[in-house]
Design a protein around this motif. Structure first.
Motif, PDB file in Angstrom:
ATOM      1  N   SER A 167      -4.653 -13.241 -27.881  1.00  0.00           N
ATOM      2  CA  SER A 167      -5.911 -13.518 -28.558  1.00  0.00           C
ATOM      3  C   SER A 167      -5.725 -13.374 -30.070  1.00  0.00           C
ATOM      4  CB  SER A 167      -6.997 -12.545 -28.094  1.00  0.00           C
ATOM      5  OG  SER A 167      -6.702 -11.224 -28.551  1.00  0.00           O
ATOM      6  N   ARG A 168      -6.601 -14.008 -30.828  1.00  0.00           N
ATOM      7  CA  ARG A 168      -6.564 -13.894 -32.293  1.00  0.00           C
ATOM      8  C   ARG A 168      -6.779 -12.443 -32.726  1.00  0.00           C
ATOM      9  NH1 ARG A 168      -7.655 -17.160 -36.815  1.00  0.00           N
ATOM     10  NH2 ARG A 168      -8.693 -16.065 -38.524  1.00  0.00           N
ATOM     11  N   LYS A 169      -7.685 -11.752 -32.032  1.00  0.00           N
ATOM     12  CA  LYS A 169      -7.972 -10.361 -32.377  1.00  0.00           C
ATOM     13  C   LYS A 169      -6.717  -9.505 -32.232  1.00  0.00           C
ATOM     14  CE  LYS A 169     -10.985  -6.480 -31.104  1.00  0.00           C
ATOM     15  NZ  LYS A 169     -12.073  -6.036 -30.189  1.00  0.00           N
ATOM     16  N   CYS A 214      -7.804 -20.402 -30.603  1.00  0.00           N
ATOM     17  CA  CYS A 214      -7.223 -21.012 -31.792  1.00  0.00           C
ATOM     18  C   CYS A 214      -5.771 -21.370 -31.490  1.00  0.00           C
ATOM     19  CB  CYS A 214      -7.279 -20.061 -32.985  1.00  0.00           C
ATOM     20  SG  CYS A 214      -8.948 -19.697 -33.560  1.00  0.00           S
ATOM     21  N   ILE A 260      -2.294 -22.490 -32.995  1.00  0.00           N
ATOM     22  CA  ILE A 260      -1.577 -22.531 -34.271  1.00  0.00           C
ATOM     23  C   ILE A 260      -0.282 -23.295 -34.072  1.00  0.00           C
ATOM     24  CG2 ILE A 260      -0.514 -21.163 -36.097  1.00  0.00           C
ATOM     25  CD1 ILE A 260      -2.428 -18.905 -35.333  1.00  0.00           C
ATOM     26  N   TYR A 287      -3.580 -10.610 -32.270  1.00  0.00           N
ATOM     27  CA  TYR A 287      -2.602 -11.055 -33.275  1.00  0.00           C
ATOM     28  C   TYR A 287      -2.845 -10.351 -34.608  1.00  0.00           C
ATOM     29  CZ  TYR A 287      -0.354 -13.972 -36.785  1.00  0.00           C
ATOM     30  OH  TYR A 287       0.397 -14.402 -37.846  1.00  0.00           O
ATOM     31  N   LEU A 288      -4.107 -10.262 -35.025  1.00  0.00           N
ATOM     32  CA  LEU A 288      -4.422  -9.612 -36.294  1.00  0.00           C
ATOM     33  C   LEU A 288      -4.139  -8.117 -36.241  1.00  0.00           C
ATOM     34  CD1 LEU A 288      -7.749 -11.477 -37.164  1.00  0.00           C
ATOM     35  CD2 LEU A 288      -5.476 -11.836 -38.167  1.00  0.00           C
ATOM     36  N   GLU A 342     -14.284 -18.631 -42.149  1.00  0.00           N
ATOM     37  CA  GLU A 342     -13.946 -17.482 -41.307  1.00  0.00           C
ATOM     38  C   GLU A 342     -14.991 -17.270 -40.222  1.00  0.00           C
ATOM     39  OE1 GLU A 342     -11.313 -15.582 -41.113  1.00  0.00           O
ATOM     40  OE2 GLU A 342     -10.311 -16.753 -42.650  1.00  0.00           O
ATOM     41  N   ARG A 392     -14.419 -19.807 -37.514  1.00  0.00           N
ATOM     42  CA  ARG A 392     -13.249 -19.491 -36.700  1.00  0.00           C
ATOM     43  C   ARG A 392     -13.524 -18.350 -35.737  1.00  0.00           C
ATOM     44  NH1 ARG A 392      -9.334 -19.914 -41.906  1.00  0.00           N
ATOM     45  NH2 ARG A 392      -8.897 -22.139 -41.791  1.00  0.00           N
ATOM     46  N   SER A 393     -14.322 -17.359 -36.193  1.00  0.00           N
ATOM     47  CA  SER A 393     -14.609 -16.222 -35.319  1.00  0.00           C
ATOM     48  C   SER A 393     -15.415 -16.640 -34.102  1.00  0.00           C
ATOM     49  CB  SER A 393     -15.355 -15.137 -36.102  1.00  0.00           C
ATOM     50  OG  SER A 393     -16.626 -15.610 -36.514  1.00  0.00           O
TER      51      SER A 393
END
Length: 258
Positions: free
Chosen positions: A82-84, A27, A29, A86-87, A18, A21-22
């Motif tokens: 962004s991943r942020k 990223c 997918i 998405y979460l 993790e 990845r941060s």
């Protein structure tokens, strides 16, 4: 001085992954389902990007019967976030075939205040195949979701509006609206003189008496706001010229629903 136990405990393998990845800038997918024919080409396309930051590629086999897909090798081909973000928005809807999980995620992103910026150039190629999972989503499913979102996000803010297209698509939109929003439709407008000469559209399926009759006007005599039910790639730029002539602003005076 006592140390914080959390600072002295060794990281688990998952925590280390993790942390790695941060630190990634991007990223990628890539869910795949029976796509072995195109996987090499797709991976090469990722490797050939001119992005200079750090990048992580995660390929997920989505229960393939070989290992990868005859469907699209990119599930969300027209947008990314962004991943942020998405979460924050939440995971995809995983109910399986027939569910447009990317569209549902996109709508949820907008509900949470997500913004959209358009890039007016081709960035990738979308691959279609007769066995692609995307074909399991029916046109009617997409239509209902789009109508519901239009009513939720746009029509709920308007006191009345005009549907730009007195043809099949415009009439279908009207029929699919809630009774409350149907009453907000002050007119249809069009450029086709044959449709305009009819004078009005009668909603024959209505249980109201008398049945609703909505005027059909020439576009130049209609008033904003508009819901545009005309495909942009079918007018050769004529629609855009007509909108410009009325000095209308997209997102305020009109919304596309085509």
């Amino acid at each position: 001085m006592d140390q914080n136990p959390a600072e002295t405990e060794p990281r688990t393998g998952r925590e280390e992954r993790e942390a790695e990845r941060s630190a990634m800038d991007v990223c990628v997918i890539l869910p795949v389902y029976n796509a072995s024919c195109w996987l090499d080409e797709c991976l090469q396309a990722v490797l050939q990007q001119d992005f200079n930051g750090s990048m992580e590629l995660s390929v997920f086999d989505d229960a393939s019967t070989v290992y990868t897909s005859h469907g699209p090798t990119v599930v969300m081909p027209t947008w990314f976030c962004s991943r942020k973000w998405y979460l924050k928005v939440g995971p995809f809807d995983e109910r399986g075939k027939g569910v447009p999980e990317d569209l549902l995620f996109f709508y949820q992103s907008l509900r949470q205040g997500g913004r959209l910026f358009r890039v007016d150039r081709c960035l990738l190629i979308y691959r279609y195949h007769e066995k692609a999972a995307t074909h399991s989503v029916t046109e009617e499913t997409i239509w209902k979701l789009r109508v519901n979102f239009l009513q939720e996000r746009v029509l709920s803010q308007w006191e009345n509006f005009t549907i730009w297209n007195a043809g099949r698509q415009g009439r279908k939109l009207y029929r699919c609206l809630s009774p409350t929003n149907q009453k907000k439709v002050k007119a249809f407008c069009d450029v086709d003189e044959n449709k305009i000469q009819k004078g009005f559209y009668t909603y024959e399926e209505s249980k109201e008496r008398p049945k609703p009759r909505i005027p059909i006007l020439h576009y130049s005599k209609a008033s904003a706001p508009f819901v545009i039910c005309v495909k942009l790639d079918m007018t050769g730029g004529v629609l855009e010229e007509k909108l410009d002539s009325l000095q209308l602003k997209e997102g305020t005076d009109y919304f596309h629903f085509n």
